[in-house]
Design a protein around this motif. Sequence first.
Motif, PDB file in Angstrom:
ATOM      1  N   MET B   1      38.021  37.182 -38.669  1.00  0.00           N
ATOM      2  CA  MET B   1      37.959  37.562 -37.255  1.00  0.00           C
ATOM      3  C   MET B   1      37.395  38.966 -37.069  1.00  0.00           C
ATOM      4  N   VAL B   2      37.719  39.838 -38.079  1.00  0.00           N
ATOM      5  CA  VAL B   2      37.219  41.211 -37.995  1.00  0.00           C
ATOM      6  C   VAL B   2      35.693  41.203 -37.996  1.00  0.00           C
ATOM      7  N   GLY B   3      35.119  40.347 -38.871  1.00  0.00           N
ATOM      8  CA  GLY B   3      33.662  40.232 -38.941  1.00  0.00           C
ATOM      9  C   GLY B   3      33.081  39.805 -37.607  1.00  0.00           C
ATOM     10  N   ASN B   4      33.740  38.820 -36.978  1.00  0.00           N
ATOM     11  CA  ASN B   4      33.248  38.317 -35.708  1.00  0.00           C
ATOM     12  C   ASN B   4      33.238  39.385 -34.622  1.00  0.00           C
ATOM     13  N   GLU B   5      34.233  40.269 -34.672  1.00  0.00           N
ATOM     14  CA  GLU B   5      34.256  41.328 -33.670  1.00  0.00           C
ATOM     15  C   GLU B   5      33.004  42.190 -33.775  1.00  0.00           C
ATOM     16  N   TRP B   6      32.616  42.477 -35.021  1.00  0.00           N
ATOM     17  CA  TRP B   6      31.393  43.264 -35.198  1.00  0.00           C
ATOM     18  C   TRP B   6      30.176  42.492 -34.698  1.00  0.00           C
ATOM     19  N   LEU B   7      30.212  41.160 -34.882  1.00  0.00           N
ATOM     20  CA  LEU B   7      29.096  40.358 -34.379  1.00  0.00           C
ATOM     21  C   LEU B   7      28.989  40.455 -32.859  1.00  0.00           C
ATOM     22  N   VAL B   8      30.146  40.428 -32.192  1.00  0.00           N
ATOM     23  CA  VAL B   8      30.126  40.533 -30.731  1.00  0.00           C
ATOM     24  C   VAL B   8      29.520  41.876 -30.321  1.00  0.00           C
ATOM     25  N   ILE B   9      29.977  42.926 -30.995  1.00  0.00           N
ATOM     26  CA  ILE B   9      29.439  44.249 -30.667  1.00  0.00           C
ATOM     27  C   ILE B   9      27.938  44.303 -30.987  1.00  0.00           C
ATOM     28  N   GLY B  10      27.574  43.728 -32.142  1.00  0.00           N
ATOM     29  CA  GLY B  10      26.166  43.697 -32.534  1.00  0.00           C
ATOM     30  C   GLY B  10      25.324  42.946 -31.523  1.00  0.00           C
ATOM     31  N   MET B  11      25.886  41.865 -30.991  1.00  0.00           N
ATOM     32  CA  MET B  11      25.165  41.055 -30.016  1.00  0.00           C
ATOM     33  C   MET B  11      24.878  41.878 -28.759  1.00  0.00           C
ATOM     34  N   VAL B  35      21.185  34.678 -32.210  1.00  0.00           N
ATOM     35  CA  VAL B  35      21.304  35.304 -33.532  1.00  0.00           C
ATOM     36  C   VAL B  35      22.777  35.535 -33.887  1.00  0.00           C
ATOM     37  N   ALA B  36      23.535  36.133 -32.954  1.00  0.00           N
ATOM     38  CA  ALA B  36      24.945  36.416 -33.243  1.00  0.00           C
ATOM     39  C   ALA B  36      25.723  35.122 -33.438  1.00  0.00           C
ATOM     40  N   GLY B  37      25.459  34.141 -32.605  1.00  0.00           N
ATOM     41  CA  GLY B  37      26.156  32.857 -32.710  1.00  0.00           C
ATOM     42  C   GLY B  37      25.846  32.176 -34.030  1.00  0.00           C
ATOM     43  N   TYR B  38      24.577  32.271 -34.436  1.00  0.00           N
ATOM     44  CA  TYR B  38      24.180  31.624 -35.690  1.00  0.00           C
ATOM     45  C   TYR B  38      24.837  32.315 -36.890  1.00  0.00           C
ATOM     46  N   LEU B  39      24.863  33.646 -36.864  1.00  0.00           N
ATOM     47  CA  LEU B  39      25.481  34.379 -37.974  1.00  0.00           C
ATOM     48  C   LEU B  39      26.961  34.044 -38.074  1.00  0.00           C
ATOM     49  N   GLY B  40      27.600  33.850 -36.935  1.00  0.00           N
ATOM     50  CA  GLY B  40      29.031  33.589 -36.942  1.00  0.00           C
ATOM     51  C   GLY B  40      29.377  32.141 -37.247  1.00  0.00           C
ATOM     52  N   PHE B  41      28.529  31.215 -36.846  1.00  0.00           N
ATOM     53  CA  PHE B  41      28.907  29.798 -36.845  1.00  0.00           C
ATOM     54  C   PHE B  41      27.934  28.857 -37.497  1.00  0.00           C
ATOM     55  N   GLY B  42      26.740  29.336 -37.842  1.00  0.00           N
ATOM     56  CA  GLY B  42      25.709  28.377 -38.200  1.00  0.00           C
ATOM     57  C   GLY B  42      25.275  27.683 -36.929  1.00  0.00           C
ATOM     58  N   SER B  43      24.745  26.467 -37.070  1.00  0.00           N
ATOM     59  CA  SER B  43      24.133  25.840 -35.896  1.00  0.00           C
ATOM     60  C   SER B  43      25.129  25.059 -35.055  1.00  0.00           C
ATOM     61  N   THR B  44      26.389  24.900 -35.534  1.00  0.00           N
ATOM     62  CA  THR B  44      27.298  23.971 -34.847  1.00  0.00           C
ATOM     63  C   THR B  44      27.571  24.368 -33.399  1.00  0.00           C
ATOM     64  N   LEU B  45      27.757  25.677 -33.175  1.00  0.00           N
ATOM     65  CA  LEU B  45      28.152  26.130 -31.851  1.00  0.00           C
ATOM     66  C   LEU B  45      27.134  25.702 -30.793  1.00  0.00           C
ATOM     67  N   PHE B  46      25.846  25.732 -31.173  1.00  0.00           N
ATOM     68  CA  PHE B  46      24.817  25.564 -30.161  1.00  0.00           C
ATOM     69  C   PHE B  46      24.522  24.116 -29.805  1.00  0.00           C
ATOM     70  N   SER B  47      25.198  23.181 -30.471  1.00  0.00           N
ATOM     71  CA  SER B  47      25.029  21.801 -30.017  1.00  0.00           C
ATOM     72  C   SER B  47      25.645  21.622 -28.630  1.00  0.00           C
ATOM     73  N   LEU B  48      26.455  22.593 -28.200  1.00  0.00           N
ATOM     74  CA  LEU B  48      27.019  22.527 -26.846  1.00  0.00           C
ATOM     75  C   LEU B  48      26.048  23.078 -25.801  1.00  0.00           C
ATOM     76  N   MET B  49      24.967  23.713 -26.269  1.00  0.00           N
ATOM     77  CA  MET B  49      24.026  24.370 -25.362  1.00  0.00           C
ATOM     78  C   MET B  49      23.429  23.460 -24.279  1.00  0.00           C
ATOM     79  N   PRO B  50      22.853  22.293 -24.682  1.00  0.00           N
ATOM     80  CA  PRO B  50      22.194  21.475 -23.651  1.00  0.00           C
ATOM     81  C   PRO B  50      23.139  21.147 -22.497  1.00  0.00           C
ATOM     82  N   ALA B  51      24.414  20.883 -22.805  1.00  0.00           N
ATOM     83  CA  ALA B  51      25.364  20.552 -21.746  1.00  0.00           C
ATOM     84  C   ALA B  51      25.494  21.721 -20.770  1.00  0.00           C
ATOM     85  N   ARG B  52      25.503  22.928 -21.306  1.00  0.00           N
ATOM     86  CA  ARG B  52      25.624  24.101 -20.427  1.00  0.00           C
ATOM     87  C   ARG B  52      24.366  24.288 -19.583  1.00  0.00           C
ATOM     88  N   LEU B  53      23.199  24.068 -20.198  1.00  0.00           N
ATOM     89  CA  LEU B  53      21.951  24.209 -19.439  1.00  0.00           C
ATOM     90  C   LEU B  53      21.900  23.172 -18.328  1.00  0.00           C
TER      91      LEU B  53
END
Lengths: 179, 441, 341
Positions: B1-11, B35-53
Motif C-alpha cells: 500500500m505504501v508503494g501505491n501511495e507514491w504512485l498516486v502522488i507520482g500520478m 501509467v500510474a494505474g498500469y504500474l500499480g495493477f497491470g492491465s486489469t484495472l482498465f478493463s472497467l474503462m469502457p463502461a465509464r466512458l
Amino acid sequence: MRTAIKGLEWLVEQMGGLARFCVLVLVLLVATNVILRYLFSIGPVSLQELEWHLVSPIALLGLAYSMKHRADVRIDFLYERFSVRGQAVVDVVASLLTVAIGAIIAWLALNYVSHSYQLGEGSPDPGGLGMRYLLKAFIPLGFFLLVIQGVADMLRGLVQFFEPEDPVELPESLNTETA
Amino acid sequence: MVGNEWLVIGMIVGFLGLMIIGIPVAISLAVSGFVAGYLGFGSTLFSLMPARLYGVVTNYTLLAIPLFVFMGVMLEKSKVAENMLETIGKAMGGVNGGMGLAIILVGVLMGASTGIVGATVVTVGLLTLPVLMRRGYSPSVSCGTICASGTLGQIIPPSLVLILLSDIVGESVGALFAAAFIPGLILAAIYIAYLLLLGVFKKDMVPAIPQEERAQTSGRQLAKDLMAHVMPPLLLVIAVLGSIVGGIAAPTEAASMGALGALLIAIATKRMTPALLKETLHGTLVISAMVFFILLCAQPFALAFRGLGGENMVHALFEMLPGGEFGAILFLMALLFVLGFFLEWIEISYIALPMFLPVFMNYGTDMVWLAIMVAMNLQMSFLTPPFGWALFFLKGVAPKGITTRDIYVGALPFVALQLLALVVLFQFPSLVTWLPEAIGW
Amino acid sequence: APALANAAASKESFNLKMTNAYPPGSPFYVQGPGSPMDFCKKVGEMSGGRLNISHFAAGELIPALEGFDAVSQGTVEMNAANAYFWAGKIPAAQFFTTVPFGLNTQGMMAWLYQGGGLKLWHELYEPYGLVAFPMGNTGVQMTGWFRDPIETVSDLEGLKMRIPGLAGKVYSELGVTVRLLPGGEIFPALERGVIDAAEFVGPYQDRRLGLHKAAKNYYTTGWHEPTNVTELLINKKVWDSMPKDLQMIIQMAAQASVLESLSWSEANNADALTDLVQNEGVIAKPLPAPIVSRLKEVTADTLLTMANADAQTKKVYDAYMAFKDKHASWAALSEKPLLNM
Ligand code: NA
Ligand code: NA
C-alpha cells in the motif's frame, strides 16, 4: 507527407460532418419532444432515448474533429516561450501520446462492444431503441479517429521540426472573435 | 500500500508536469492515469474503462452541453450577443464595470437553467469575452468575471452538484434547491459589489463606454436599441427559465428551448444563412467535444486514483481529524479545497463525503446546511488555479491574445470572494436554512 | 480428492469487489440493515475474514448499470442491482425482480426458494458466466404520486407520468405519456408540472426524494411492483472456485439480508406513511377498482406478447404463471380472508 496529412484529416473531417449533423438533429429533436409532449401529450420512449443516444456520436466523433481544429485545451505559459522547433517537439510528443491513448482505449472498447453485440443488447425499456452495440461502437470509432488525427499531427510536427521556415498550414482554427 | 501511495502522488505530479510543458490537458490526464494505474495493477484495472466512458457519453444531464453551446455559438455568430452587450454598456452610462455586471446577470440567469460548468463558462465566454476585450476591459478581470459567473450555475438551482449531494447526504433535492437559492444570490451580489468597487478604484480595468460615443446615441435611439438588441436574448432566457417554471420542460431539456430560440431569433432578424448554420454547428461540435474530451480523459485518472487506494490516503488524513464540530468542518472544507485541485467534483463527492457524514451526524449538524457549504466549496475549486475546470474551459474558447496567466490571475480575486461567501454562510447558517423551512420544502 | 481439496481450500481467502447500481448513501439499496454493504460486512464476519468484499456504490468504480457486463467478464466479482435492469440484454430477467399483477413478496419467495424459480434463474444466467441470488426485498411498492386525483380510466388519457419499464408500457396503452427521467430530475419536473405523476419506490424512499412536496395524491396497490427483489450477481468462475463453506456463507448471508431488508422496509414504510398523512397533508388511497381492472387486462396482454417474443422468456413466463395460479388459489383462501377481517 503533406498528402498523407491531408488524406488522414479528410477522414476526420467527414466523420465530423456526420457529428455536426447530429448536433442539428439533437437541437431540433429535444425541442420537438418538449413541444409535442406539452401541447399534444405525445412522447414515444424511442424518441426520448434518441436524445441521449445522439450525445455519443457528438462527443466521440467530435474528439478528433476538435483536435483537428485546435480546440484542445492546453496550458501555454511555457509553450508560448518555446522556439518554433521547441513547440514542434512538444507537438510531436503530444501527438504520440494522443496516438497511444487513442489506441489503448479503442482496443479496450472493442471487447466491450463485441460483448454487447453477442448479447444482442437493446434498451431495457419496452418501446426503447434496439441495437445498443451500435451506440457503444462510437467509443472505439471515436478513439480510432483520434489515433488518425494524432498521426496527422505527428507528421505535421515533424515537418515543422525539420522545415521550420515552411510549415504545413494548420486547418482553419475555431474563430471566436466577432470582430 | 505504501508503494501505491507514491504512485498516486507520482500520478498527480506527472499530470502537472505534462500539463505545464503544454501537452493538452485531456491527454495529460489520461496519460498520467494510465501509467500510474498500469504500474500499480497491470492491465486489469482498465478493463472497467469502457463502461465509464459509456457512462459519460450516455449521461442524460450532459445533453445540456451541446444544447447550451449551440445557443451560445448561434447568438455569437449572429452578432446578437455583441449588440446586446454594447447596448447594455451604453445604457449603463458612466458607470464603470457596467458590462461586467451584465455578465454576472447572464451567469445568474443561465445558472438558473443548468448546472453544468462546461456549458455555462463556454457559452458566457463566447458571448462576452471578445466584446469586453474590444471595450478595453483588462483581460484578467474579464476572464475572472466570466469564469466566476459561469460557475454560478453550480450553486444556483437546479444544479447537478446539488442533485448528487442530495443523494449523498440523504436530504430531498427540493430542500437543497431551496437552500442554495439565497447563497447563490449572495455570491452574485458579492461579485457585483466587487466589480463596482473596481469601477471606482481601478476604472481603467473596467472602463465605461466613453462619453463621446454614448453622446452619439440619443436617449430615444438607446431605448429603441434596448428593445431591438436586449429584448431578444432576454426573451431567450425567459424561454429557458419559463419553460422550467411553467412546467413545460424538465431542467435538462429546457436547454433546448434556448437553442431553438437562438435559431428562431437568427431567422427572425434575417441573419440566418446556410453558412451561418454550418459555422454554428461547427462551433458547437468543436466546443462540446472539447468539454467531453476532458470529461472522458478524466476517467482513467479517476479510475487509477480509486484503484490505487487514493481514497485510503484521504481516509488516513481523516484519521487526523481535530476534535469538535468546528474543527471537523474546517478540516472538511480544507480537504475539499485541496482535492479540488486535481479531482473532478463527482469524484470528490464520492470519496470524501461518505467518510465525513457519520461524524457530522454525530454532531447533529444540519445536513442541508452542510451540503450547501460543500457545494459552495466545490464551486470554489472550479475556479482555483491551476486545475480549475472552469479555467480550462474558458481557455478553450478564449480569443488569441488571452493567456493562461490572464485567466489564472483573473480567477484569484473571485476565489477570495467565494471564500468570503463561505465565511458568511458559516456565520449565518439561517441564510441557508430559512428558505426551505419558510416554503416547507 | 475433492474432499481433500475442499479442506485445503477452506484456508484460502478471497478479496472481492462488489459494485452497486445505486448511488452512495442510499438507504436500503446501499447501506442500512440488510443492505448490500451490510451483506459485505456480514459475510466478512461469518467467514472470519476469509471473504473480504469491498463495496463500490454506483459511479465509484463503474456507472450504475454496468455491473452485469463487469461481473460477466470477471473485472468485478459481484454486483448488487435488480434483475430487471438487464431486460435489454435478457428480456426474461425481469421475472426475477417483479411482474405487474404478479406474485407478492410471500409468493415470490416461495417461487424462488421452493418453487424452482432460483433454479430457472441460474439456468438463465449460466451462458453469461453468472450466478444470482436474492439479497433483499423492498416489499410492495406504491402506484405513485399524482398532482390531481385519478377517478376514472379516462383521467389517465394524456397524463404525463414518470414510470420506467413494463408498467410504463401498460400505462401507455391507456393513453399515458411516459416520461423517462433520472432520479434527480423527478422532483423538479413533478413540482413544476412537467409531469403529472411519478412512480418511485414506497413511503420511506419517496419522502426522502421530497415527492410529497410536489404532489399530494399518493395512490396505492403496487400493481406494477407487488414485490421487488434485490439481485446479488456473482461471477460463476469465482463462485465455482470457492469452497463449499464460503458458498454457504454467501447464500445464508443473502437470505438473511432478504429477511432483514424486507422487515426494515415494512417497518419504515409504516412510519413514513403515517408521517406523510398526518404531518404533510398527503392523501393516501387505493386506485379506483375500474382502473385497476383495466390495467390488469392490458398487463395480461402485454406480458403474453412479451413472452411470445422469445422462447427463453416463454419458458420463464410459463413457469412463473403456473406457480402464480397455484399460489393465488391458496392465498385467496388463506391470506385474503385474514386481511379482510
Ligand atoms: Na444551476
Ligand atoms: Na479545481
